[in-house]
Design an enzyme around this catalytic site. Structure first.
Site, short mmCIF file in Angstrom:
data_model
loop_
_atom_site.label_atom_id
_atom_site.label_comp_id
_atom_site.label_asym_id
_atom_site.label_seq_id
_atom_site.Cartn_x
_atom_site.Cartn_y
_atom_site.Cartn_z
N GLY A 265 0.81 -1.20 0.00
CA GLY A 265 0.00 0.00 0.00
C GLY A 265 0.86 1.26 0.00
O GLY A 265 0.58 2.21 -0.71
N GLU A 302 1.56 5.77 7.51
CA GLU A 302 2.98 5.98 7.13
C GLU A 302 3.58 7.13 7.92
O GLU A 302 4.73 7.08 8.33
CB GLU A 302 3.11 6.21 5.62
CG GLU A 302 2.52 5.11 4.75
CD GLU A 302 2.93 3.70 5.14
OE1 GLU A 302 4.06 3.53 5.66
OE2 GLU A 302 2.13 2.76 4.95
#
Ligand code: 7ML
Ligand code: ZN
Length: 869
Positions: A265, A302
């Site tokens: 991802g 992230e």
């Protein structure tokens, strides 16, 4: 413990590195047909490590030269094999310079440095850096990076790496270079570089201590109008981490680069995140509510890694959940604060039960901290990620929110800049809370889903309610006997009037023994127990509820998760009984209570449409399959659909009403309230479409044609793709014609076809494999078409084995291109032993064919071998 294959890596063999690399100076020259990589490493022998040789990892590298402290080494002074460069004798401290040639354009594995449409990109986690240069490729070796990238200026105007740009210049014949320096020592899996032609969206963020950070999102030319939401998502995440965890950005530059060819991802490389385009690009007409939500969550995920993963990293890959479980937990809390806490929790648990419980029950079962692997790429699993997040959540439930925050602070205070283990994390939590979490550690080391058998007893005379809890956990591969877990078990007692009877509402019990009894005093009337509120532990809770008790909880439980859960259990019981009945020549019986409860859900829907949509959704076919001894996918499909069809036949007016009132006029916004209305409206449409009537189809077609947003258009398209009607082809063709130049939308088009319930799906999927829209080299295309089919339970598990044969063919074809993606697809066979003998023999043949293919990758071999074991 399972006896791992000879090539397995084992946790118990961990030893600190014999050498450390203090700094690396990397010079990368990019050309059209190759790249030259020169690395200068400053190496020191670590601690008093014995005179062991220096062994560097390297893969698919063409070594041109080696110099030690400036002296070119003749080939007799080093040893090369397919995986290593070794030097028998080296000084205590020295500089090593290697020069290699690599072939980014031939790199179809998308690990290391590879080419995509707009330029060159990297992916190094877990073991990709060794495909760029010789290095000690393990996360407990942390170095300071200086990186200079040289490339053609016209084709690759953007040259990026981690940290700050410190110099740049022009080269000969139209080339240019940029030099980057990252002041933070980091493990090589966090290295990144990009050389590409990209557009850039800029912004800035003022941290609460006054640091001005420059933010940038880089996307393929022409896509700037699709990255505004991701930029806002980044700023929301930054602010949230300051407010909730007191964590600030430590960098001057923070960039996100979106790339269309990407295995995962996204990736948290220090200051230079690389993202799959599907988690960056979004516009109301191209992305669904789910896509917008995912962008918020993945961007946050992230970003949160910058502290949980980068500042404090993993000692070795067995500790992967140290950063992933914790970061998923943080991402979940962010999602809960930004959207609806209850609805997000419901979705997470739905996914956990469908995917992670199945993993725990199958051949790939492994603990949150695995103890051995052949290919680390196979352990980026729902167990490490989602169960890992549940483990973190359980700690917070046990020690309380305040202690949890103290524990996080202590964790950073102790370990900032270090590479540590899951034990270190739990120790910080236990120390901050002054409590003992040693039994709790079993969650990290024992695989399998614990089962709690519970029984309640009410003593009316003594006004006493007692709850007996018996825990067990079935054997998993290599772990025959389990020790009892420490389970936080949140319990409420719901009174006859629907109110909570415990003064504190919810009581968190600590279940530690194989069998325990908990007594509640001063309980004025017989309660209905509300067990594992908010899903307080990743366990299966069994309690013999009556239908009336479940509908009571559905209507009154103060815990929204358990309101939803009661409805799921009611539906599941009906479906399971129906499957049994059909098997014995009977019929599905639908109790009045179910229809009444559904009517009530619709009546209450205006209060929380998103919740109503979740509550109206039946348990998935895959989840139902996990609840039976031998899976009959056709029976599950038929019975579930029959139950689904009953609702619109009884509640047609109510559903039409829900469809009408939940319109979202005005400009599209992906906020939780608007998305919730669309979710309910589309759930109502889905139910109405079960009637297979022209009126419903017309409504659906009209929605498809009139929709001004992708959520409504795609919902309608997916429903049309499920029915064998003339509208189907018209809609699919129109959609493709409109969107053929938007790769992410084409993925949706492939997805609705591969997940359709029509019996012709396999033939369609095979046809689409040859369609110009498909490309076996692009992971997103593979996930949409092959992955969609793999998850299409009733069609993939067709009795004739054609689905299995197809998947085996595709795994083999993919394995030669991208073994990581191939291994992921091969997981489709995990549950083959739960099916009947005929299906089993087809699946076994398919798995053996994969396993015995010449040149099979280590990753695919590991999956196939475990499945067949
Ligand atoms: C999980 C990721 C990977 C693999 C991303 C790659 C990551 C490793 C990386 C939740 C949300 C977004 C992505 C992922 C995911 C599988 C899943 N470090 O950040 O964990
Ligand atoms: Zn992650």
């Amino acid at each position: 413990m399972r006896d791992p294959a000879p090539s397995a890596v084992r946790l118990k063999d961990y030893a600190p590195p014999a050498f450390l690399i203090d700094s690396i100076d990397l010079e990368v020259e990019l050309f059209e047909d190759h790249a030259r990589v020169r690395a200068r490493l400053a190496i020191t022998r670590h601690l008093g490590a014995p005179r062991s040789p220096l062994v560097l990892d390297g893969e698919e590298l063409e070594l041109e030269s080696v110099k030690l402290d400036g002296r070119a080494l003749p080939s007799g002074e080093y040893a090369l094999d397919a995986q290593h460069l070794s030097l028998e004798q080296v000084p205590e401290r020295f500089r090593l310079e290697t020069t290699c040639r690599i072939q980014p354009r031939a790199n179809t594995k998308l690990m290391g440095l590879y080419a995509a449409e707009s330029g060159f990109f990297t992916q190094c986690e877990a073991e990709g850096f060794r495909r760029i240069t010789y290095f000690i490729d393990r996360p407990d070796v942390m170095a300071k990076y200086t990186v200079t990238i040289h490339a053609d200026r016209q084709r690759y105007p953007v040259l990026l790496s981690n940290g700050n740009p410190v110099a740049s210049g022009a080269g000969s014949s139209g080339r240019h270079w940029v030099k980057w320096h990252d002041p933070f020592p980091k493990p090589c899996y966090l290295f990144a570089m990009v050389a590409a032609k990209l557009d850039k969206l800029e912004d800035e963020f003022l941290t609460r201590s006054g640091r001005r950070a420059r933010l940038a999102i880089y996307v393929d030319p022409g896509k700037l109008d699709q990255c505004g939401f991701a930029m806002q998502a980044l700023k929301r995440a930054m602010k949230w981490d300051e407010e909730v965890f007191g964590l600030e950005l430590d960098l001057d530059h923070y960039s996100i680069v979106a790339v269309g060819d990407f295995n995962a991802g996204a990736m948290e490389n220090k200051g230079l995140n690389l993202f799959n385009t599907k988690y960056v690009l979004a516009r109301p007409d191209t992305a669904t509510d789910g896509d917008f939500l995912n962008i918020d969550r993945v961007v946050a995920h992230e970003y949160f890694h910058n502290w949980t993963g980068n500042r404090v990293t993993c000692r070795d890959w067995f500790q992967l959940s140290l950063k992933e479980g914790l970061t998923v937990y943080r991402e979940q809390e962010f999602g809960a604060d930004l959207y609806s806490r209850a609805v997000e929790r419901i979705r997470e648990v739905r996914h956990l039960r469908a995917a992670q419980f199945a993993e725990d029950a199958g051949p790939m079962a492994h603990p949150v901290r695995p103890d051995s692997y052949m290919e680390i790429g196979n352990f980026y699993t729902t167990t490490v990620y989602e169960k890992g997040a549940e483990v973190v959540r359980m700690i917070r439930t046990l020690i309380g929110a305040e202690n949890f925050r103290k524990g996080m602070d202590l964790y950073f205070a102790r370990h900032d800049g270090e590479a540590v283990t899951c034990d270190d994390f739990v120790r910080a939590m236990a120390d901050a809370a002054r409590t003992d979490l040693s039994q709790f550690m079993r969650w990290y080391d024992q695989a399998g889903t614990p089962v709690l058998e519970t029984k309640g007893e009410y003593d009316a005379a003594g006004k006493r309610y007692s709850l007996a809890v018996k825990q067990s956990c079935a054997p998993t591969p290599g772990q025959d006997k389990k020790m009892p877990f420490h389970v936080p078990f949140s319990v409420g007692l719901v009174g006859p009037d629907g109110r909570d009877m415990l003064p504190e509402g919810t009581r968190v019990l600590s279940v530690r023994q194989p069998e325990e009894r908990f007594v509640f005093e001063n309980v004025e009337a017989r309660p209905v127990p509300s067990l594992a509120r908010d899903f307080s532990a990743p366990v299966i809770v069994n309690y013999d509820y009556t239908e009336a008790e479940l509908t009571h909880l559905m209507a009154h439980d103060s815990d929204p998760f358990n309101r939803w859960n009661a409805g799921q259990r009611l539906a599941l019981d009906i479906i399971l009984r129906g499957i049994e009945a059909v098997k014995n020549g009977g019929r599905l019986a639908i109790p009045r209570a179910f229809l009444d409860a559904s009517a009530r859900l619709l009546a209450d829907a205006p209060e929380d449409p998103a919740f109503a949509a979740e509550a109206l959704a039946l348990p998935s076919e895959g989840y139902i399959a996990e609840q039976v001894e031998i899976v009959d996918p056709d029976a599950i499909h038929a019975v579930r659909n029959e139950l689904k069809r009953k609702l619109p036949s009884v509640l047609r007016q109510e559903l039409l009403q829900a469809y009408r009132v939940n319109r979202t006029p005005g400009a599209y916004s992906p906020d939780a309230a608007s998305a919730g209305k669309r979710a309910l409206r589309n759930a109502a449409l889905a139910l109405l479409m079960e009637l297979d009537e022209p009126e419903a189809r017309a409504l659906c077609m009209k929605q498809f044609e009139d929709a001004d947003n992708m959520t409504d258009a795609l919902a309608a398209l997916a429903l049309l793709a499920n029915c064998d009607c003339p509208e189907r082809e018209r809609a699919l063709d129109a959609f493709y014609a409109k969107w053929k130049d938007e790769p992410l939308v084409v993925d949706k088009w492939l997805g609705v076809q591969s997940t359709s319930r029509l019996p012709s799906v396999l033939a369609e999927v095979k046809r689409l494999m040859a369609h110009p829209a498909f490309n076996l080299r692009n992971p997103n295309k593979v996930y949409a078409l092959i992955g969609g089919f793999r998850g299409n339970q009733v069609r993939f598990h067709a009795a004739d084995g054609a689905g299995y044969a197809f998947l085996a063919d595709q795994v083999n074809a993919l394995d030669a291109i991208n073994p990581q993606v191939a291994a992921r697809m091969a997981r489709g066979f995990d549950r083959w032993r739960k099916f009947d003998p005929r299906r089993q023999s087809h699946a076994r043949a398919a798995l053996e064919r994969i396993r015995d293919t010449k040149g099979v990758s280590k990753g695919v071999l590991e999956i196939a071998t475990l499945a067949l074991a």
